[in-house]
Design a protein around this motif. Sequence first.
Motif, short mmCIF file in Angstrom:
data_model
loop_
_atom_site.label_atom_id
_atom_site.label_comp_id
_atom_site.label_asym_id
_atom_site.label_seq_id
_atom_site.Cartn_x
_atom_site.Cartn_y
_atom_site.Cartn_z
N LEU A 24 0.95 -1.18 0.01
CA LEU A 24 0.05 -0.03 0.04
C LEU A 24 0.91 1.22 0.15
O LEU A 24 0.49 2.31 -0.68
CB LEU A 24 -0.87 0.07 1.18
N ASP A 36 0.01 -7.00 -7.46
CA ASP A 36 -1.25 -6.66 -8.09
C ASP A 36 -2.61 -7.53 -7.33
O ASP A 36 -3.64 -7.01 -7.43
CB ASP A 36 -1.24 -7.09 -9.61
N LEU A 39 -3.28 -5.84 -4.15
CA LEU A 39 -3.96 -4.40 -4.48
C LEU A 39 -5.69 -4.75 -5.03
O LEU A 39 -6.52 -3.90 -4.68
CB LEU A 39 -3.35 -3.50 -5.65
N SER A 40 -5.65 -5.77 -5.54
CA SER A 40 -6.86 -6.02 -6.02
C SER A 40 -7.90 -6.39 -5.01
O SER A 40 -9.23 -6.14 -4.76
CB SER A 40 -7.07 -7.25 -6.97
N VAL A 42 -7.47 -5.31 -1.86
CA VAL A 42 -7.61 -3.90 -1.24
C VAL A 42 -8.97 -3.20 -1.71
O VAL A 42 -9.84 -2.86 -1.13
CB VAL A 42 -6.54 -2.95 -1.23
N LYS A 43 -9.04 -3.27 -3.03
CA LYS A 43 -10.07 -2.88 -3.86
C LYS A 43 -11.35 -3.51 -3.75
O LYS A 43 -12.33 -2.71 -3.36
CB LYS A 43 -9.75 -2.41 -5.23
N SER A 44 -11.37 -4.77 -3.91
CA SER A 44 -12.49 -5.32 -3.89
C SER A 44 -13.26 -5.35 -2.45
O SER A 44 -14.52 -5.47 -2.26
CB SER A 44 -12.25 -6.69 -4.39
N GLY A 46 -12.76 -3.02 -0.15
CA GLY A 46 -13.08 -1.53 0.11
C GLY A 46 -12.25 -1.31 1.59
O GLY A 46 -12.95 -0.45 2.35
N TYR A 47 -11.21 -1.63 1.66
CA TYR A 47 -10.07 -1.19 2.70
C TYR A 47 -10.12 0.46 2.61
O TYR A 47 -9.56 0.92 1.58
CB TYR A 47 -8.88 -1.98 2.73
N VAL A 48 -10.07 0.99 3.84
CA VAL A 48 -9.86 2.37 3.83
C VAL A 48 -8.70 2.72 4.93
O VAL A 48 -9.06 2.14 6.34
CB VAL A 48 -10.92 3.40 4.06
#
Length: 354
Positions: A24, A36, A39-40, A42-44, A46-48
């Motif tokens: 990150l 990759d 990161l996918s 993290v996106k899927s 919804g990590y903030v």
Amino acid sequence: MTYVTIRDVAERAGVSPTTVSQILHGKGRFSRKTRDFVLSMVKSMGYVPDSRARAMRSDPVKTVGLLVPDLRNAYFADMVASMEEELYARGISTLIGSFGEDSARQDSFLRNIMGQRIDGAIVVPKGVPTHGIEDVVRWGLPLVFVDRRVPGLTSVPYIVSDPSQGIRQALQALFRKGHRRVGFVSHSSLASTTLYERESAFRELTAEMMPDCDCPVVDCEGEYDSRVAGLDVLMAHHVTAVIFGYSPDAITMIGLMQKRQLVIGADISVVSFDDIEVFRLMTPQVSVISQQAQEMGRRGVREVLELIGAREDAADDDGKVASPQEANDSRERHMVAIPTIFIARDSIGPMRRN
């Protein structure tokens, strides 16, 4: 509302929380596939990132331990000076120690600094596995080896010099001056992988570059008599040039050569590892194979600070620092090899014809 945490992402991706954190933050060394995939996730998912946790660990690093075999050795003194200067510029204090090539003293220093809750350590190790080194690794202290490595400890990154380029350049310079009998002085009693690699590189390169020449290797210990005996062997082979793998051997044996009325740079040419001040003060000045000790020191600092940062970044969303095991698993460990360079001075000259 339940928030997704780094640990949730790590569990789903099958990696450690520290790995997620480093990816990150664009740190660490990972394959493109691993990066990759994380990161996918993290996106899927919804990590903030939690800004509160980052604020809780925003205090600067305070102390890094520096441990070398011998501060009286100018080579290690130069290295420590470069590391201390780099750390000071970043507002970081240091605890500096030396262990005199004694494993028990090395481990004692490491136990002491661990008790002081330092943030990381840069160590020139004895070169063999010891309980003290293994305890530091097990505990998870950010640790970097410089100049030497410890066989079997693959989890610790290390910064070393590559002796091949410097030795090749030295042999080429000697060959151009007519030298065909070049000796090498090793020092196996130190049990140093670095010194072993220098000897191996010399053997390989002379076999390649001077296959029909007599290029003996002698092994010295720290005692005066051992160095006298080593010089006797070299003289018996009628060498016209000598490369020293360990600078303390060179200092003593140059004195022995002069006692035998050998003129350095004329009767015999000399090259030593380590670009230390004493070689520049001698008459003639001694040609060296420089390991770029200061550059190794600076790289060691950058490496340990990256490890410290990774450990802090791996804190979970409650501000809890990553466990030792997570810290050790934080990334793919690696080696940085800094090429050596040959610096020609007056201690090498044309081979004297008899």
